[in-house]
Motif scaffolding. Structure first.
Motif, PDB file in Angstrom:
ATOM      1  N   GLN A 244       6.101  -4.397  -7.433  1.00 37.68           N
ATOM      2  CA  GLN A 244       5.312  -4.572  -6.208  1.00 37.68           C
ATOM      3  C   GLN A 244       3.999  -5.282  -6.491  1.00 37.68           C
ATOM      4  N   VAL A 245       3.324  -4.887  -7.570  1.00 35.83           N
ATOM      5  CA  VAL A 245       2.024  -5.488  -7.905  1.00 35.83           C
ATOM      6  C   VAL A 245       2.155  -6.968  -8.233  1.00 35.83           C
ATOM      7  N   PHE A 246       3.216  -7.346  -8.932  1.00 39.73           N
ATOM      8  CA  PHE A 246       3.364  -8.743  -9.331  1.00 39.73           C
ATOM      9  C   PHE A 246       4.067  -9.603  -8.280  1.00 39.73           C
ATOM     10  N   SER A 247       4.657  -8.998  -7.274  1.00 34.59           N
ATOM     11  CA  SER A 247       5.324  -9.741  -6.206  1.00 34.59           C
ATOM     12  C   SER A 247       4.280 -10.266  -5.224  1.00 34.59           C
ATOM     13  N   LYS A 248       4.188 -11.586  -5.108  1.00 34.26           N
ATOM     14  CA  LYS A 248       3.213 -12.155  -4.167  1.00 34.26           C
ATOM     15  C   LYS A 248       3.527 -11.745  -2.732  1.00 34.26           C
TER      16      LYS A 248
END
Length: 189
Positions: free
Chosen positions: A78-82
């Motif tokens: 989730q954190v790395f998904s733009k």
């Protein structure tokens, strides 16, 4: 060199090298790993806007050996998904592996650890975030009472300004004193 030009344009490779901690060879290796996760979706060539547009579902990313057993795998995606939904474009995936690489500076790792632990995305790590972290780390083996006690102790020890939550600077201060933090925050390419 011809092989590199077929996968990405020269400009793309230069940009990826400039904004990651990887060499060209490592970038191409990351691409091979990305493509292997979902070859039916990821094309052999990504010379247009494919590195941003094409996305691999979170469920497939979570199957990477480095993430499969990680209790934070969902949150990491989730954190790395733009897009914020956990699916990763090649550029998202490259960012993830770059941050978790051994070459990434400690400050970058601390910044992303903070983002991962900030479950409600309010730019603080509060009691609810800490509860979630503890549940994941202990695989829900602690009682509700024990979780509350640990959260209170963490806030008591690390909350310098007394607002009942940890700011990035307070979190960073605690993490920088943890000598084994870096050892648990990397993935090999």
């Amino acid at each position: 060199m011809g092989n590199k030009a077929m996968t990405f344009t020269e400009s793309q490779l230069e940009d990826y090298q400039d904004c990651t901690f990887f060499t060209r060879k490592e970038i191409l290796r990351v691409y091979k790993r990305y493509r292997a996760i979902c070859p039916e979706v990821v094309p052999k060539k990504m010379t247009g806007d494919e590195p941003v547009k094409i996305r691999v579902p979170q469920e497939r990313i979570e199957q990477l050996p480095e993430l499969k057993e990680n209790p934070f795998k969902e949150r990491i995606c989730q954190v790395f998904s733009k897009e914020g939904n956990g699916s990763l474009s090649f550029e998202d995936f490259l960012d993830l592996l770059s941050v978790f690489s051994e070459q990434a500076p400690r400050q970058i790792k601390v910044y992303y650890a903070f983002k991962i632990y900030d479950f409600d995305d309010d730019h603080h790590i509060g009691p609810a975030d800490l509860e979630q972290v503890l549940k994941l780390l202990t695989r829900s083996q602690l009682s509700a009472e024990e979780i509350v006690q640990v959260c209170e102790k963490v806030i008591e020890e690390a909350d310098v300004d007394g607002d009942g939550k940890l700011s990035y600077m307070e979190f960073e201060h605690v993490i920088l004193r943890a000598p084994d933090f870096l050892g648990t925050f990397h993935i090999r390419v």
